[in-house]
Design an enzyme around this catalytic site. Structure first.
Site, mmCIF file in Angstrom:
data_model
loop_
_atom_site.group_PDB
_atom_site.id
_atom_site.type_symbol
_atom_site.label_atom_id
_atom_site.label_comp_id
_atom_site.label_asym_id
_atom_site.label_seq_id
_atom_site.Cartn_x
_atom_site.Cartn_y
_atom_site.Cartn_z
ATOM 1 N N GLY A 48 6.734 -0.567 -3.459
ATOM 2 C CA GLY A 48 6.156 -0.028 -4.677
ATOM 3 C C GLY A 48 7.055 1.045 -5.245
ATOM 4 O O GLY A 48 7.985 1.516 -4.592
ATOM 5 N N PHE A 62 -5.067 6.007 2.318
ATOM 6 C CA PHE A 62 -4.760 5.518 3.656
ATOM 7 C C PHE A 62 -4.394 6.645 4.615
ATOM 8 O O PHE A 62 -4.457 6.469 5.827
ATOM 9 C CB PHE A 62 -3.614 4.508 3.586
ATOM 10 C CG PHE A 62 -3.924 3.302 2.734
ATOM 11 C CD1 PHE A 62 -4.939 2.434 3.085
ATOM 12 C CD2 PHE A 62 -3.211 3.053 1.571
ATOM 13 C CE1 PHE A 62 -5.231 1.324 2.308
ATOM 14 C CE2 PHE A 62 -3.491 1.946 0.787
ATOM 15 C CZ PHE A 62 -4.504 1.081 1.157
ATOM 16 N N LEU A 73 -7.797 4.304 -3.043
ATOM 17 C CA LEU A 73 -7.618 4.179 -1.599
ATOM 18 C C LEU A 73 -6.772 5.338 -1.082
ATOM 19 O O LEU A 73 -5.749 5.680 -1.677
ATOM 20 C CB LEU A 73 -6.937 2.842 -1.266
ATOM 21 C CG LEU A 73 -7.773 1.586 -1.546
ATOM 22 C CD1 LEU A 73 -6.888 0.355 -1.540
ATOM 23 C CD2 LEU A 73 -8.882 1.449 -0.511
ATOM 24 N N CYS A 85 4.165 5.867 -5.082
ATOM 25 C CA CYS A 85 3.014 4.994 -4.831
ATOM 26 C C CYS A 85 2.382 5.235 -3.461
ATOM 27 O O CYS A 85 1.266 4.781 -3.203
ATOM 28 C CB CYS A 85 3.404 3.527 -4.980
ATOM 29 S SG CYS A 85 4.464 2.928 -3.653
ATOM 30 N N GLY A 86 3.097 5.900 -2.557
ATOM 31 C CA GLY A 86 2.569 6.172 -1.229
ATOM 32 C C GLY A 86 3.036 5.214 -0.152
ATOM 33 O O GLY A 86 2.441 5.138 0.919
ATOM 34 N N LYS A 135 5.237 14.903 -8.705
ATOM 35 C CA LYS A 135 5.243 16.344 -8.973
ATOM 36 C C LYS A 135 4.606 17.114 -7.822
ATOM 37 O O LYS A 135 5.088 18.176 -7.421
ATOM 38 C CB LYS A 135 4.511 16.636 -10.281
ATOM 39 C CG LYS A 135 5.272 16.202 -11.529
ATOM 40 C CD LYS A 135 4.483 16.536 -12.794
ATOM 41 C CE LYS A 135 5.278 16.159 -14.037
ATOM 42 N NZ LYS A 135 4.510 16.426 -15.284
ATOM 43 N N ASP A 154 9.408 0.675 4.891
ATOM 44 C CA ASP A 154 8.975 1.105 3.554
ATOM 45 C C ASP A 154 9.954 0.664 2.476
ATOM 46 O O ASP A 154 10.024 1.264 1.406
ATOM 47 C CB ASP A 154 8.756 2.621 3.504
ATOM 48 C CG ASP A 154 10.046 3.421 3.590
ATOM 49 O OD1 ASP A 154 11.104 2.855 3.966
ATOM 50 O OD2 ASP A 154 10.016 4.630 3.282
#
Length: 209
Positions: free
Chosen positions: A10, A182, A180, A14-15, A138, A84
């Site tokens: 992502g 996680f 979500l 996006c994490g 940010k 990732d």
């Protein structure tokens, strides 16, 4: 779990790295992460993209090939791997930042090294609105990301959307990450893993209302 090589992907913010950490911990898997801080051109790239795009991109390309190369000959008794990043998305950044002549050179190099990278058993694509991406970048306050423009994040998000719209190299689980968490909510992670284990098709969606 049936998947041995799982990639979380992502756009910036996006994490994906946080989720990769949690998945690897939950699964008892090895963790394979991008290493942006080791790219000597990255800080200059965010200050002057046009000038430093090519060396930044080539450094990342060779770094990623070296990282995933060992997975090409998997050990059946080894742990699963959660990463990732996937090498297949590398041209996405290149097309966004390089001029035509640079991209032609990059493409020749990419096609030469691409066979060294294995295909993931599953790709988890985290989606989020551009405003959410901007806010997350940010808030996490990475020094080298301080000069990333909102326009760049918007173009990057659009490029990811186009790329994964037609992605078919491996099974794909598209996850709307807006509602979500996680990292802080174990139940959300459990729900995701349930969906991963239940996948039957080549492309599925996970969206928590």
């Amino acid at each position: 779990m049936k998947q041995r090589y799982i990639v979380v992907e992502g756009p910036i913010g996006c994490g994906k790295t946080s989720l990769a950490h949690k998945l690897a911990q939950k699964m008892g898997a090895d963790l394979l992460l991008e290493e942006p801080s080791s790219n000597p051109f990255l800080r200059q790239f965010y200050q002057d993209m046009r000038r430093f795009a090519l060396p930044t991109q080539l450094f990342f390309l060779f770094q990623r090939v070296e990282q995933v190369g060992a997975l090409k000959q998997p050990d059946l008794f080894a742990k699963p791997t959660v990463a990732d990043f996937t090498l297949a998305k590398d041209p996405l950044f290149a097309r966004l930042t390089l001029n035509d002549a640079e991209y032609q050179l990059y493409s020749r190099i990419y096609e030469h090294v691409r066979p060294q990278a294995p295909v993931p058993d599953l790709v988890i694509y985290l989606q989020a609105s551009v405003d959410t991406l901007i806010d997350r970048v940010k808030r996490r306050g990475h020094a080298f990301e301080g000069t990333i423009s909102e326009d760049y994040l918007r173009k990057l998000s659009e490029a990811y959307s186009r790329y994964f719209h037609s992605y078919d190299e491996s099974p794909l689980l598209m996850v709307n990450s807006e509602r979500l968490n996680f990292v802080d909510n174990p139940a959300h992670l459990d729900l995701l893993i349930e969906r991963m284990n239940a996948m039957r098709g080549g492309r599925e969606f996970f969206n928590r209302a």
